[in-house]
Design a protein around this motif. Structure first.
Motif, PDB file in Angstrom:
ATOM      1  N   PRO A 167       1.364  -1.143   9.493  1.00  0.00           N
ATOM      2  CA  PRO A 167       2.857  -1.551   8.453  1.00  0.00           C
ATOM      3  C   PRO A 167       3.564  -0.174  10.195  1.00  0.00           C
ATOM      4  N   ASN A 168       4.317  -1.261  10.727  1.00  0.00           N
ATOM      5  CA  ASN A 168       5.491  -0.239  11.617  1.00  0.00           C
ATOM      6  C   ASN A 168       4.462   0.160  12.737  1.00  0.00           C
ATOM      7  N   SER A 169       3.338   0.155  12.817  1.00  0.00           N
ATOM      8  CA  SER A 169       2.949   1.677  13.647  1.00  0.00           C
ATOM      9  C   SER A 169       1.869   1.189  14.412  1.00  0.00           C
ATOM     10  N   TRP A 170       1.269   1.812  15.484  1.00  0.00           N
ATOM     11  CA  TRP A 170       0.807   1.449  16.909  1.00  0.00           C
ATOM     12  C   TRP A 170      -0.110   3.534  16.496  1.00  0.00           C
ATOM     13  N   ILE A 171      -1.358   3.457  16.432  1.00  0.00           N
ATOM     14  CA  ILE A 171      -2.087   4.024  16.669  1.00  0.00           C
ATOM     15  C   ILE A 171      -3.720   4.831  17.493  1.00  0.00           C
ATOM     16  N   SER A 194       7.534   4.048  -1.042  1.00  0.00           N
ATOM     17  CA  SER A 194       6.440   3.630   0.525  1.00  0.00           C
ATOM     18  C   SER A 194       5.179   4.176   0.813  1.00  0.00           C
ATOM     19  N   TYR A 195       3.925   2.933   0.773  1.00  0.00           N
ATOM     20  CA  TYR A 195       2.835   3.224   1.238  1.00  0.00           C
ATOM     21  C   TYR A 195       2.051   3.162   2.500  1.00  0.00           C
ATOM     22  N   ASP A 196       1.491   3.413   3.491  1.00  0.00           N
ATOM     23  CA  ASP A 196       1.213   3.330   4.815  1.00  0.00           C
ATOM     24  C   ASP A 196      -0.432   2.992   4.874  1.00  0.00           C
ATOM     25  N   GLY A 197      -1.247   3.370   3.161  1.00  0.00           N
ATOM     26  CA  GLY A 197      -2.561   3.321   3.479  1.00  0.00           C
ATOM     27  C   GLY A 197      -3.066   4.640   3.727  1.00  0.00           C
TER      28      GLY A 197
END
Length: 250
Positions: free
Chosen positions: A27-31, A203-206
């Motif tokens: 979510p909202n991130s490219w890694i 919030s939790y991003d995984g």
């Protein structure tokens, strides 16, 4: 515009020569990531949930919660930028920001990743992914149980911090294994106080639990479990949690 394509082209192709590959989108991130010995190193491009703005986060598999941003490793950040997000308004400005990020990552960020990849005692005492998930899924229950057990109220944020710091000192000689449940409860109490004082949301991003709120038109992300665990670990530093909190607003 196709953000993922631009990010893969502008940043991904340059990082590829340093061994990085596209890891995936959260979510909202490219890694992007690469293997460095027994450690995985990550470069994350984070897109604001509220405004058109980007930031860089660097971290490793040794401690996914210990994340460095440009302000942490670029020596000219305060003079040249002094901001947390790089704004864009269209594709042209989006690409311009990505090019700035690429230069800073290669010239300064790769060295920061090397530092983050050094095993230390501090990296052993850190929140686990399981603790992060338990906090996010059960923060209301943990907070309620904590306030009842320790007869604490969510009032002024600095009073909350003062009480938590005192509790850390009382338990400084316990082992990490003994402390994990209490630390999650403290983090739930601390994060709930942040939500109330600043109209934040959990919030939790995984893999990491956070509290997100806005302050002076900036999006601020606080990591309650990291703040609590690290300040209990380093409780010898007086007012450590207060100093950590103050850094959010510096």
């Amino acid at each position: 515009m196709k953000k993922i394509k631009l990010i893969k082209t502008v940043i991904g192709e340059k990082l590829e020569s340093y061994g990085f590959k596209y890891y995936g989108k959260e979510p909202n991130s490219w890694i992007f990531n690469r293997k460095h010995g027994n450690v995985e190193q990550f470069v994350c491009i984070y897109d604001s949930k509220y405004d058109a703005g980007l930031r860089v986060e660097l971290y490793t598999s040794l401690d996914i919660g210990a994340r460095s941003e440009i302000r942490d490793f670029y020596p000219m950040w305060e003079q040249e930028y002094n901001k947390f997000f790089w704004e864009y308004i269209d594709e042209q400005s989006f690409v311009r920001v990505l090019n700035e990020f690429t230069s800073i990552i290669i010239n300064y960020g790769l060295e920061e990743l090397e530092i983050l990849s050094i095993p230390t005692r501090e990296k052993v005492i850190r929140p686990t992914e399981e603790m992060q998930k338990r906090l996010y899924d059960n923060h209301e229950e943990y907070c309620s149980r904590f306030t009842e057990t320790y007869n604490m109220k969510i009032e002024n944020i600095y009073e909350v911090i003062k009480n938590l710091q005192a509790l850390m000192k009382e338990n400084q000689d316990k082992t990490y294994e003994e402390m994990q449940e209490l630390l999650i409860g403290m983090a739930a109490f601390y994060g709930s106080a942040m939500c109330i004082q600043f109209s934040g949301t959990w919030s939790y991003d995984g893999d990491v639990c956070s509290v997100v709120f806005r302050f002076n038109n900036e999006e601020i992300e606080c990591f309650p479990l990291q703040h609590i665990v690290f300040n209990w670990r380093d409780v010898k530093f007086e007012e450590g949690l207060k100093n950590t909190f103050d850094l959010l607003f510096s």
